[in-house]
Design an enzyme around this catalytic site. Structure first.
Site, PDB file in Angstrom:
ATOM      1  N   GLN A 217       0.824  -1.211   0.000  1.00 43.23           N
ATOM      2  CA  GLN A 217       0.000   0.000   0.000  1.00 43.23           C
ATOM      3  C   GLN A 217       0.858   1.259   0.000  1.00 43.23           C
ATOM      4  OE1 GLN A 217      -4.003  -0.801   2.440  1.00 43.23           O
ATOM      5  NE2 GLN A 217      -2.189  -0.969   3.710  1.00 43.23           N
ATOM      6  N   ASN A 218       2.145   1.106   0.267  1.00 39.90           N
ATOM      7  CA  ASN A 218       3.022   2.261   0.453  1.00 39.90           C
ATOM      8  C   ASN A 218       3.349   2.942  -0.873  1.00 39.90           C
ATOM      9  OD1 ASN A 218       2.978   1.457   3.077  1.00 39.90           O
ATOM     10  ND2 ASN A 218       5.025   0.572   3.081  1.00 39.90           N
ATOM     11  N   CYS A 219       3.568   4.230  -0.785  1.00 39.50           N
ATOM     12  CA  CYS A 219       3.919   5.004  -1.976  1.00 39.50           C
ATOM     13  C   CYS A 219       5.298   5.634  -1.846  1.00 39.50           C
ATOM     14  CB  CYS A 219       2.876   6.082  -2.249  1.00 39.50           C
ATOM     15  SG  CYS A 219       2.632   7.222  -0.868  1.00 39.50           S
ATOM     16  N   ASP A 220       6.130   5.135  -0.912  1.00 44.51           N
ATOM     17  CA  ASP A 220       7.446   5.723  -0.699  1.00 44.51           C
ATOM     18  C   ASP A 220       8.513   5.196  -1.641  1.00 44.51           C
ATOM     19  OD1 ASP A 220       7.946   3.158   0.401  1.00 44.51           O
ATOM     20  OD2 ASP A 220       7.386   3.875   2.396  1.00 44.51           O
TER      21      ASP A 220
ATOM     22  N   HIS B   5      -1.151   1.777  -4.716  1.00 43.48           N
ATOM     23  CA  HIS B   5      -1.380   3.216  -4.852  1.00 43.48           C
ATOM     24  C   HIS B   5      -0.210   3.902  -5.563  1.00 43.48           C
ATOM     25  CE1 HIS B   5      -4.653   2.342  -2.214  1.00 43.48           C
ATOM     26  NE2 HIS B   5      -3.880   2.079  -1.194  1.00 43.48           N
TER      27      HIS B   5
ATOM     28  N   ASN C 188       1.831  -6.931  13.458  1.00 45.97           N
ATOM     29  CA  ASN C 188       1.308  -5.600  13.726  1.00 45.97           C
ATOM     30  C   ASN C 188       1.223  -5.393  15.230  1.00 45.97           C
ATOM     31  OD1 ASN C 188      -0.265  -3.102  13.664  1.00 45.97           O
ATOM     32  ND2 ASN C 188      -0.799  -3.678  11.577  1.00 45.97           N
ATOM     33  N   LEU C 189       1.473  -4.168  15.668  1.00 46.33           N
ATOM     34  CA  LEU C 189       1.352  -3.851  17.088  1.00 46.33           C
ATOM     35  C   LEU C 189      -0.086  -3.573  17.493  1.00 46.33           C
ATOM     36  CD1 LEU C 189       4.420  -1.452  17.490  1.00 46.33           C
ATOM     37  CD2 LEU C 189       4.228  -3.779  18.369  1.00 46.33           C
ATOM     38  N   GLN C 190      -0.927  -3.211  16.523  1.00 43.37           N
ATOM     39  CA  GLN C 190      -2.306  -2.836  16.817  1.00 43.37           C
ATOM     40  C   GLN C 190      -3.286  -3.832  16.222  1.00 43.37           C
ATOM     41  OE1 GLN C 190      -1.996   1.176  15.077  1.00 43.37           O
ATOM     42  NE2 GLN C 190      -2.384   2.000  17.099  1.00 43.37           N
TER      43      GLN C 190
ATOM     44  N   CYS D 270       8.158  -4.457  13.004  1.00 39.03           N
ATOM     45  CA  CYS D 270       8.519  -5.199  11.798  1.00 39.03           C
ATOM     46  C   CYS D 270       9.996  -5.552  11.770  1.00 39.03           C
ATOM     47  CB  CYS D 270       8.157  -4.376  10.555  1.00 39.03           C
ATOM     48  SG  CYS D 270       6.400  -4.086  10.353  1.00 39.03           S
TER      49      CYS D 270
END
Length: 320
Positions: free
Chosen positions: A167-170, A187, A218-220, A236
């Site tokens: 999902q990242n755009c970096d 994305h 994931n932490l959440q 991660c």
């Protein structure tokens, strides 16, 4: 007289009555809310009668409280203790070794170690905006691939990971050395914008027994927790470091000399230094080549859209 049969003064009077009832309802709601915040032993007999007469309001307020607590728990970050995390990583390593086709799905959490904020974390973009706080802009061009990015690239190189969906755009997956054909950027990235719908990503049209196994780091809380075969509560980089050690694989070191973004960059010519507002990108001097000659040539460019536009099909010469 109006069309509805009421005069203007009658409509105004009806509106005043409606507003008065709404204000009385809001005041009663505030009273019930204050009483519910008290301990049962601290409530007076009159307050008890008011609660008994306002069962609908009590139910509504208790439902609001449960929803708030649920949202608060979802935002909390939970960490497995070291022994539990290591046990889960061993199970994850076994799944990696035995998988037929492993797809890694990544989100904002893998880039927080590169000083890129996530969205739902304690200092995430959405979290700060919901609190009414301002967020600072992040220059993605100054971020480097993290340990997790480099580990995923090595896992793909060793044919343990077949594909990456992000999902990242970096653009950090591509800069870590992951081939373009091995990643689907939902994305786009900082070089190109792509909007895609992916209704079949989680195979939700299939019965649960035929869906692929899901392992979450994931932490959440995540919406897919109930479907996961295993949930690892950890950062991660910590999980990937343990996983690579369990698999006996070395994590490659990131080097800007091998970063494809620099092989696509055009050096500024004399007099162009002041023609832009962005901080110029340059390879670190500490990472220069060992000899005093020319720097090592980067990996060959195979075309594609990563900073170069779409690849054009080569024209074949017609044989006469």
């Amino acid at each position: 007289m109006a069309a509805g049969g009421l005069s203007r003064s009658e409509r105004k009077a009806a509106e005043r009555v409606r507003r008065l009832r709404e204000e009385q309802q809001r005041e009663r709601l505030r009273q019930v809310s204050r009483i519910l915040r008290k301990a049962v032993t601290e409530r007076s007999a009159e307050e008890g009668r008011l609660l008994a007469e306002s069962e609908d309001l009590v139910t509504e307020l208790q439902g609001r409280s449960r929803r708030r607590e649920g949202l608060k728990r979802r935002q909390e970050e939970v960490c497995d203790d070291p022994e539990e995390l290591r046990r889960k990583v061993q199970e994850l390593a076994s799944a990696v070794r035995n998988s037929k086709y492993l797809v890694v799905y990544t989100g904002a959490g893998i880039s927080t170690a590169a000083s890129i904020p996530d969205y739902r974390g304690p200092n995430g973009v959405w979290t700060l905006l919901q609190k009414g706080r301002s967020i600072s802009a992040t220059d993605l061009s100054e971020a480097d691939p993290t340990l997790t990015h480099m580990s995923i690239a090595r896992l793909h190189e060793q044919k343990l990971v077949q594909h990456v969906v992000s999902q990242n755009c970096d653009g950090l997956h591509l800069r870590s050395g992951l081939p373009r054909m091995a990643i689907s950027e939902l994305h786009g990235n900082m070089h190109i914008e792509v909007l895609k719908k992916y209704p079949r990503l989680w195979c939700m049209t299939k019965p649960p027994s035929r869906r692929p196994k899901l392992y979450i780091v994931n932490l959440q809380w995540t919406p897919k927790d109930d479907w996961a075969t295993l949930k690892l509560h950890g950062k991660c980089d910590d999980v990937m470091r343990l996983l690579m050690d369990e698999l006996g694989l070395e994590i490659p070191h990131y080097s800007r000399w091998q970063d494809p973004i620099f092989s696509l960059a055009t050096p500024l010519r004399a007099g162009e230094e002041g023609s832009h507002s962005q901080k110029p990108l340059c390879r670190s001097r500490e990472e220069g080549p060992s000899d005093q000659g020319t720097p090592p040539s980067p990996a060959p460019i195979r075309g594609g859209w990563f900073g170069r536009g779409c690849t054009k099909r080569t024209k074949r010469k017609r044989v006469t």
